[in-house]
Motif scaffolding. Structure first.
Motif, PDB file in Angstrom:
ATOM      1  N   GLY A  55       3.292  -8.520  -9.194  1.00  0.00           N
ATOM      2  CA  GLY A  55       4.794  -8.879  -9.698  1.00  0.00           C
ATOM      3  C   GLY A  55       5.105  -9.208  -7.504  1.00  0.00           C
ATOM      4  O   GLY A  55       3.193 -10.185  -7.581  1.00  0.00           O
ATOM      5  N   LEU A  56       5.711  -9.552  -6.570  1.00  0.00           N
ATOM      6  CA  LEU A  56       5.398  -9.959  -5.029  1.00  0.00           C
ATOM      7  C   LEU A  56       4.974  -8.874  -3.749  1.00  0.00           C
ATOM      8  O   LEU A  56       5.798  -8.216  -4.389  1.00  0.00           O
ATOM      9  CB  LEU A  56       6.216 -10.994  -5.054  1.00  0.00           C
ATOM     10  N   ALA A  57       4.788  -9.186  -3.570  1.00  0.00           N
ATOM     11  CA  ALA A  57       4.216  -8.015  -1.700  1.00  0.00           C
ATOM     12  C   ALA A  57       3.735  -8.985  -0.936  1.00  0.00           C
ATOM     13  O   ALA A  57       3.911  -9.916  -0.974  1.00  0.00           O
ATOM     14  CB  ALA A  57       3.032  -7.648  -2.580  1.00  0.00           C
ATOM     15  N   LYS A  73      -5.985   9.018  -3.051  1.00  0.00           N
ATOM     16  CA  LYS A  73      -4.860   8.643  -1.675  1.00  0.00           C
ATOM     17  C   LYS A  73      -5.068   6.493  -1.056  1.00  0.00           C
ATOM     18  O   LYS A  73      -4.695   6.671  -0.723  1.00  0.00           O
ATOM     19  CB  LYS A  73      -5.825   9.161  -0.397  1.00  0.00           C
ATOM     20  N   GLY A  74      -6.617   6.066  -1.580  1.00  0.00           N
ATOM     21  CA  GLY A  74      -6.268   5.251  -1.442  1.00  0.00           C
ATOM     22  C   GLY A  74      -4.960   4.021  -2.248  1.00  0.00           C
ATOM     23  O   GLY A  74      -4.047   3.213  -2.743  1.00  0.00           O
ATOM     24  N   TRP A  75      -4.003   4.554  -3.960  1.00  0.00           N
ATOM     25  CA  TRP A  75      -3.353   3.858  -4.314  1.00  0.00           C
ATOM     26  C   TRP A  75      -2.500   4.372  -4.091  1.00  0.00           C
ATOM     27  O   TRP A  75      -1.687   3.724  -4.336  1.00  0.00           O
ATOM     28  CB  TRP A  75      -3.808   5.329  -5.959  1.00  0.00           C
ATOM     29  N   GLU A  76      -2.238   5.677  -3.504  1.00  0.00           N
ATOM     30  CA  GLU A  76      -0.485   5.663  -3.015  1.00  0.00           C
ATOM     31  C   GLU A  76      -0.380   4.848  -1.727  1.00  0.00           C
ATOM     32  O   GLU A  76       0.864   4.601  -1.631  1.00  0.00           O
ATOM     33  CB  GLU A  76      -0.869   7.952  -2.335  1.00  0.00           C
ATOM     34  N   LYS A  77      -2.111   4.285  -0.922  1.00  0.00           N
ATOM     35  CA  LYS A  77      -1.890   3.906   0.060  1.00  0.00           C
ATOM     36  C   LYS A  77      -0.970   2.244  -0.432  1.00  0.00           C
ATOM     37  O   LYS A  77      -0.354   1.770   0.080  1.00  0.00           O
ATOM     38  CB  LYS A  77      -2.931   3.592   1.109  1.00  0.00           C
ATOM     39  N   TRP A  79       0.191   1.395  -3.616  1.00  0.00           N
ATOM     40  CA  TRP A  79       1.165   1.281  -4.160  1.00  0.00           C
ATOM     41  C   TRP A  79       2.461   1.325  -3.364  1.00  0.00           C
ATOM     42  O   TRP A  79       3.438   0.250  -2.958  1.00  0.00           O
ATOM     43  CB  TRP A  79       1.765   2.842  -4.870  1.00  0.00           C
ATOM     44  N   LYS A  80       2.308   2.003  -1.992  1.00  0.00           N
ATOM     45  CA  LYS A  80       3.287   1.908  -0.898  1.00  0.00           C
ATOM     46  C   LYS A  80       3.995   0.762  -0.790  1.00  0.00           C
ATOM     47  O   LYS A  80       4.507  -0.125  -0.186  1.00  0.00           O
ATOM     48  CB  LYS A  80       2.894   2.744   0.381  1.00  0.00           C
ATOM     49  N   PRO A  87       4.484   6.818  -6.956  1.00  0.00           N
ATOM     50  CA  PRO A  87       3.136   5.317  -7.488  1.00  0.00           C
ATOM     51  C   PRO A  87       2.944   5.960  -8.992  1.00  0.00           C
ATOM     52  O   PRO A  87       3.064   7.378  -9.106  1.00  0.00           O
ATOM     53  CB  PRO A  87       1.748   5.864  -6.929  1.00  0.00           C
ATOM     54  N   PRO A  88       3.050   5.586 -10.198  1.00  0.00           N
ATOM     55  CA  PRO A  88       1.907   5.909 -11.493  1.00  0.00           C
ATOM     56  C   PRO A  88       1.337   7.135 -11.307  1.00  0.00           C
ATOM     57  O   PRO A  88       0.648   7.160 -10.548  1.00  0.00           O
ATOM     58  CB  PRO A  88       2.488   4.857 -12.133  1.00  0.00           C
ATOM     59  N   GLU A  89       1.443   7.921 -11.932  1.00  0.00           N
ATOM     60  CA  GLU A  89       0.272   9.081 -11.906  1.00  0.00           C
ATOM     61  C   GLU A  89      -0.877   8.531 -12.547  1.00  0.00           C
ATOM     62  O   GLU A  89      -0.833   8.148 -13.843  1.00  0.00           O
ATOM     63  CB  GLU A  89       0.733  10.340 -12.254  1.00  0.00           C
ATOM     64  N   LEU A  90      -1.881   8.886 -12.571  1.00  0.00           N
ATOM     65  CA  LEU A  90      -3.387   8.340 -12.983  1.00  0.00           C
ATOM     66  C   LEU A  90      -4.127   9.091 -12.413  1.00  0.00           C
ATOM     67  O   LEU A  90      -4.430  10.031 -11.498  1.00  0.00           O
ATOM     68  CB  LEU A  90      -4.015   6.673 -11.710  1.00  0.00           C
ATOM     69  N   ASP A  91      -5.322  10.039 -13.107  1.00  0.00           N
ATOM     70  CA  ASP A  91      -6.602  10.779 -13.238  1.00  0.00           C
ATOM     71  C   ASP A  91      -7.631   9.493 -13.133  1.00  0.00           C
ATOM     72  O   ASP A  91      -8.634   8.876 -13.719  1.00  0.00           O
ATOM     73  CB  ASP A  91      -6.646  10.995 -14.920  1.00  0.00           C
TER      74      ASP A  91
END
Length: 162
Positions: A55-57, A73-77, A79-80, A87-91
């Motif tokens: 998409g666009l950011a 933590k990195g994923w949440e940052k 995704w924000k 954020p979609p849940e990831l393992d």
């Protein structure tokens, strides 16, 4: 204890099929089905390998930024910055996310991950920018692309395809 033999009261009963002229007993009834509200086995945690978001950011600089995220933590940052909502849940024990966010001076209409290759020397993410027509001014938002890949513990390198 088993029932005595129908021929002799002392020995244990032989299997019914072993007695001449006797039919085998009917099969045992099937196990009862679980009620419809019963707990199912839990679904695998998170998005599957190969899942992609684009998409666009907002740009963070003039040039494209490459990303390799292997923690919640990195994923949440991340995704924000690019997504909306939770954020979609990831393992992250099994997967990681690689991605590219264009810079404000990149003349890109779209961004595509062409291939992700793993070798003994590391993971190589090959990507392509689909250029915009004509020369345009810097934009307020830029294309991004993220992809879930198997976690390998190897270095991740990015290669821009021409």
């Amino acid at each position: 204890a088993s029932a005595p033999c129908p021929v002799c009261p002392v020995c244990p009963a032989p299997p019914p099929a072993a007695l001449p002229g006797m039919a085998a007993p009917p099969p045992p009834p099937p196990a009862p089905a679980a009620p419809s509200g019963a707990a199912q086995a839990p679904a695998p945690k998170g998005a599957a390998v190969g899942t992609e978001w684009s998409g666009l950011a907002l740009p963070t600089g003039k040039a494209a930024q490459t990303l390799a995220v292997d923690s919640t933590k990195g994923w949440e940052k991340l995704w924000k910055r690019v997504g909306e909502g939770t954020p979609p849940e990831l393992d992250f024990e099994k997967v990681m996310v690689v991605g590219i966010v264009c810079g404000k001076n990149d003349q890109a209409e779209r961004l595509e991950i062409e291939a992700v290759a793993t070798s003994l020397s590391g993971v190589v993410v090959r990507y392509k920018l689909a250029a915009r027509e004509g020369k345009a001014a810097a934009r307020a938002t830029v294309p991004y692309v993220l992809r879930v890949i198997p976690k390998s513990g190897l270095d991740v390198k990015f290669e821009l395809l021409k």
